[in-house]
Design a protein around this motif. Structure first.
Motif, PDB file in Angstrom:
ATOM      1  N   ALA A 171       0.945  -1.276   0.033  1.00 48.87           N
ATOM      2  CA  ALA A 171       0.044  -0.007  -0.163  1.00 48.87           C
ATOM      3  C   ALA A 171       0.861   1.257   0.140  1.00 48.87           C
ATOM      4  CB  ALA A 171      -1.101  -0.052   1.055  1.00 48.87           C
ATOM      5  N   ALA A 172       1.788   1.325   0.648  1.00 51.77           N
ATOM      6  CA  ALA A 172       2.626   2.476   0.760  1.00 51.77           C
ATOM      7  C   ALA A 172       3.444   2.869  -0.733  1.00 51.77           C
ATOM      8  CB  ALA A 172       3.890   2.059   1.888  1.00 51.77           C
ATOM      9  N   TRP A 173       3.962   1.613  -1.228  1.00 49.15           N
ATOM     10  CA  TRP A 173       4.495   1.788  -2.352  1.00 49.15           C
ATOM     11  C   TRP A 173       3.528   2.402  -3.468  1.00 49.15           C
ATOM     12  CZ3 TRP A 173       4.756   0.919  -7.547  1.00 49.15           C
ATOM     13  CH2 TRP A 173       5.877   1.075  -8.209  1.00 49.15           C
ATOM     14  N   ARG A 174       2.243   1.981  -3.465  1.00 50.58           N
ATOM     15  CA  ARG A 174       1.305   2.265  -4.613  1.00 50.58           C
ATOM     16  C   ARG A 174       1.054   3.602  -4.113  1.00 50.58           C
ATOM     17  NH1 ARG A 174      -1.761  -2.194  -7.070  1.00 50.58           N
ATOM     18  NH2 ARG A 174      -3.645  -1.043  -6.890  1.00 50.58           N
ATOM     19  N   GLU A 175       0.956   4.159  -2.753  1.00 46.17           N
ATOM     20  CA  GLU A 175       0.570   5.539  -2.545  1.00 46.17           C
ATOM     21  C   GLU A 175       1.909   6.411  -3.213  1.00 46.17           C
ATOM     22  OE1 GLU A 175      -1.170   8.933  -1.608  1.00 46.17           O
ATOM     23  OE2 GLU A 175      -2.080   6.886  -1.867  1.00 46.17           O
ATOM     24  N   GLN A 176       3.002   5.863  -2.983  1.00 45.99           N
ATOM     25  CA  GLN A 176       4.160   6.784  -3.258  1.00 45.99           C
ATOM     26  C   GLN A 176       4.285   6.927  -4.845  1.00 45.99           C
ATOM     27  OE1 GLN A 176       8.110   5.437  -2.022  1.00 45.99           O
ATOM     28  NE2 GLN A 176       9.039   6.719  -3.269  1.00 45.99           N
ATOM     29  N   HIS A 177       4.037   5.775  -5.562  1.00 42.91           N
ATOM     30  CA  HIS A 177       4.268   5.913  -6.975  1.00 42.91           C
ATOM     31  C   HIS A 177       2.947   6.192  -7.692  1.00 42.91           C
ATOM     32  CE1 HIS A 177       7.775   3.733  -5.574  1.00 42.91           C
ATOM     33  NE2 HIS A 177       8.532   4.285  -6.442  1.00 42.91           N
ATOM     34  N   ALA A 178       1.954   6.025  -7.191  1.00 43.94           N
ATOM     35  CA  ALA A 178       0.497   6.403  -8.090  1.00 43.94           C
ATOM     36  C   ALA A 178      -0.623   6.895  -6.824  1.00 43.94           C
ATOM     37  CB  ALA A 178      -0.159   5.092  -8.677  1.00 43.94           C
ATOM     38  N   PRO A 179      -0.106   8.012  -6.303  1.00 45.04           N
ATOM     39  CA  PRO A 179      -0.968   8.694  -5.591  1.00 45.04           C
ATOM     40  C   PRO A 179      -2.480   8.838  -5.813  1.00 45.04           C
ATOM     41  CG  PRO A 179       0.515  10.159  -6.168  1.00 45.04           C
ATOM     42  CD  PRO A 179       1.050   8.949  -6.789  1.00 45.04           C
ATOM     43  N   ASN A 180      -3.372   8.845  -4.801  1.00 44.14           N
ATOM     44  CA  ASN A 180      -4.962   8.753  -4.988  1.00 44.14           C
ATOM     45  C   ASN A 180      -5.325   7.945  -6.046  1.00 44.14           C
ATOM     46  OD1 ASN A 180      -4.705  10.940  -3.033  1.00 44.14           O
ATOM     47  ND2 ASN A 180      -3.731  12.263  -4.785  1.00 44.14           N
ATOM     48  N   LEU A 181      -4.676   6.513  -6.171  1.00 42.29           N
ATOM     49  CA  LEU A 181      -5.589   5.715  -7.045  1.00 42.29           C
ATOM     50  C   LEU A 181      -6.783   5.186  -6.615  1.00 42.29           C
ATOM     51  CD1 LEU A 181      -4.162   4.235  -9.998  1.00 42.29           C
ATOM     52  CD2 LEU A 181      -3.789   2.460  -8.449  1.00 42.29           C
ATOM     53  N   PRO A 234      -3.730   8.944 -21.981  1.00 41.29           N
ATOM     54  CA  PRO A 234      -4.262   7.791 -20.967  1.00 41.29           C
ATOM     55  C   PRO A 234      -3.779   8.228 -19.680  1.00 41.29           C
ATOM     56  CG  PRO A 234      -2.464   7.013 -22.144  1.00 41.29           C
ATOM     57  CD  PRO A 234      -2.728   8.399 -22.923  1.00 41.29           C
ATOM     58  N   HIS A 235      -4.009   7.469 -18.509  1.00 45.26           N
ATOM     59  CA  HIS A 235      -3.220   7.736 -17.109  1.00 45.26           C
ATOM     60  C   HIS A 235      -2.104   7.045 -17.231  1.00 45.26           C
ATOM     61  CE1 HIS A 235      -7.150   9.715 -15.817  1.00 45.26           C
ATOM     62  NE2 HIS A 235      -7.783   8.651 -16.535  1.00 45.26           N
ATOM     63  N   TRP A 236      -1.015   7.789 -17.154  1.00 45.93           N
ATOM     64  CA  TRP A 236       0.301   6.963 -17.099  1.00 45.93           C
ATOM     65  C   TRP A 236       1.318   7.885 -16.481  1.00 45.93           C
ATOM     66  CZ3 TRP A 236       5.116   8.149 -19.767  1.00 45.93           C
ATOM     67  CH2 TRP A 236       4.903   9.369 -20.533  1.00 45.93           C
ATOM     68  N   SER A 237       2.367   7.242 -15.976  1.00 43.44           N
ATOM     69  CA  SER A 237       3.592   7.989 -15.279  1.00 43.44           C
ATOM     70  C   SER A 237       4.951   7.194 -15.523  1.00 43.44           C
ATOM     71  CB  SER A 237       3.480   8.349 -13.832  1.00 43.44           C
ATOM     72  OG  SER A 237       3.188   7.175 -13.245  1.00 43.44           O
ATOM     73  N   ALA A 238       5.809   7.993 -15.736  1.00 46.27           N
ATOM     74  CA  ALA A 238       7.328   7.550 -15.988  1.00 46.27           C
ATOM     75  C   ALA A 238       7.995   7.136 -14.547  1.00 46.27           C
ATOM     76  CB  ALA A 238       8.159   8.410 -16.978  1.00 46.27           C
ATOM     77  N   LEU A 239       8.485   6.223 -14.583  1.00 48.52           N
ATOM     78  CA  LEU A 239       9.471   5.710 -13.435  1.00 48.52           C
ATOM     79  C   LEU A 239      11.072   6.059 -13.994  1.00 48.52           C
ATOM     80  CD1 LEU A 239       7.824   2.275 -12.619  1.00 48.52           C
ATOM     81  CD2 LEU A 239       7.312   4.561 -11.481  1.00 48.52           C
ATOM     82  N   PRO A 240      11.657   6.303 -12.616  1.00 49.37           N
ATOM     83  CA  PRO A 240      13.031   6.406 -13.016  1.00 49.37           C
ATOM     84  C   PRO A 240      13.780   5.033 -12.961  1.00 49.37           C
ATOM     85  CG  PRO A 240      12.519   6.586 -10.662  1.00 49.37           C
ATOM     86  CD  PRO A 240      11.406   6.335 -11.296  1.00 49.37           C
TER      87      PRO A 240
END
Length: 359
Positions: A171-181, A234-240
């Motif tokens: 849950a913490a990982w998801r909140e950090q990388h895709a907040p408010n999903l 679309p809904h997306w984000s780039a990871l490092p």
């Protein structure tokens, strides 16, 4: 397990970090099993993010490939007990010649092959390969095939993998990388080549709303190219870029993982989450049979087979519509495969046992 043996692992980087990724995992796990390892690699640049502490880890030396041809370097090195050629690369002839002239007997020489579920793999596993020419004429290599069944070399798996998974805060990982999903939105990781079906995924063409986490390199470039002609974003984000443990955590956190090549396929299996594998394409389409053999081994349901075939360009069709029932079927399939694999000996244990026996 026997400890303290010295291994030379040779790696040439061909496919966007995958070869080096497998070799680095192998190196770390051998070290954790009490072995000492020298990793010879022609391009170690990816270790800067894949393994930031790699050059400082005890029991591991990372050496430039070119040094394996330098007489002054070779004369200063203690001889290794085991040589490993990863993925069909050839140890430099100067290195071999030095070994022939400076040691009383040959090391255990392993040709570590590519991963496949095809039925010929068990027949080839551990077959000897006599060397017929060159400075090592008369010596013998051994084919070692990773695989998915007990009659193969198994897969790379850390001894603490299950404990790491159990302590992971998803849950913490998801909140950090895709907040408010939103609760009904699937979180999907994307690590791929350039699949023809990518626009379908980007256009939310799989039915269920989803948010894409796009990994750097070729996946990000492919997404940016596909988006250029799309009216709706679309809904997306780039990871490092991340190290190998961080990549594992991404797979554990997502609802569906698109993976590619060999290293991330194995990590997706250990993650136990639904995944779609983008197999490395070959000019003669030999990868088609390889993909089908893997799907047969996994006893994949028809919907998962179709998703793989469409994603890999074997079938010109639509990706299956994602829904709760389909995702449950895929999860059950992967979890069953993971359990089967967990009951088998891992690759490092088999390698250590094999190389400890006299020639």
């Amino acid at each position: 397990m026997q400890t303290g043996r010295l291994w030379d692992i040779f790696c040439t980087v061909i496919d966007n970090h995958g070869d080096l990724g497998v070799c680095w995992r192998l190196t770390r796990q051998l070290r954790d099993a009490g072995q000492r390892v020298r990793l010879w690699v022609d391009d170690a640049s990816a270790l800067a993010w894949m393994a930031p502490t790699g050059h400082q880890e005890p029991g591991i030396e990372v050496r430039p490939w070119a040094e394996a041809c330098q007489a002054s370097t070779l004369q200063a090195l203690p001889p290794a007990d085991v040589w490993v050629e990863a993925f069909g690369c050839d140890i430099p002839e100067a290195f071999v010649a030095h070994g022939v002239t400076t040691r009383a007997q040959q090391p255990r020489w392993i040709n570590l092959e590519y991963l496949s579920a095809e039925d010929w793999v068990p027949r080839m596993h551990q077959l000897p390969s006599p060397i017929m020419s060159g400075p090592a004429k008369g010596w013998t290599k051994t084919f070692f095939y990773p695989g998915f069944t007990p009659d193969t070399g198994g897969l790379l798996r850390e001894t603490d993998l299950l404990a790491r998974q159990q302590s992971f805060d998803r849950a913490a990982w998801r909140e950090q990388h895709a907040p408010n999903l939103a609760p009904n939105v699937l979180l999907i990781s994307l690590f791929c080549y350039e699949p023809a079906a990518l626009p379908q995924l980007l256009a939310q063409g799989v039915g269920t709303p989803h948010h894409l986490l796009v990994t750097p390199g070729r996946p990000l470039a492919a997404v940016q190219l596909a988006l250029a002609g799309m009216p709706e974003q679309p809904h997306w984000s780039a990871l490092p870029y991340t190290d190998q443990n961080g990549f594992d955590e991404m797979l554990w956190a997502c609802d569906l993982n698109f993976v590619r090549g060999e290293d991330s396929l194995v990590r997706a299996l250990w993650a136990g989450q639904p995944f779609i594998w983008h197999i490395y394409p070959q000019d003669d389409n030999a990868h088609h049979d390889k993909l089908e053999a893997f799907l047969d081994w996994m006893q994949a349901p028809e919907s998962l087979r179709k998703a793989h075939r469409v994603w890999n360009g074997l079938e010109a069709s639509e990706l299956p519509t994602l829904n709760a029932m389909l995702m449950a079927d895929w999860t059950a399939c992967v979890q069953t495969a993971k359990q089967h694999l967990s009951n088998q000996q891992d690759l490092v244990r088999q390698l250590v046992r094999h190389t400890a026996t006299p020639l």
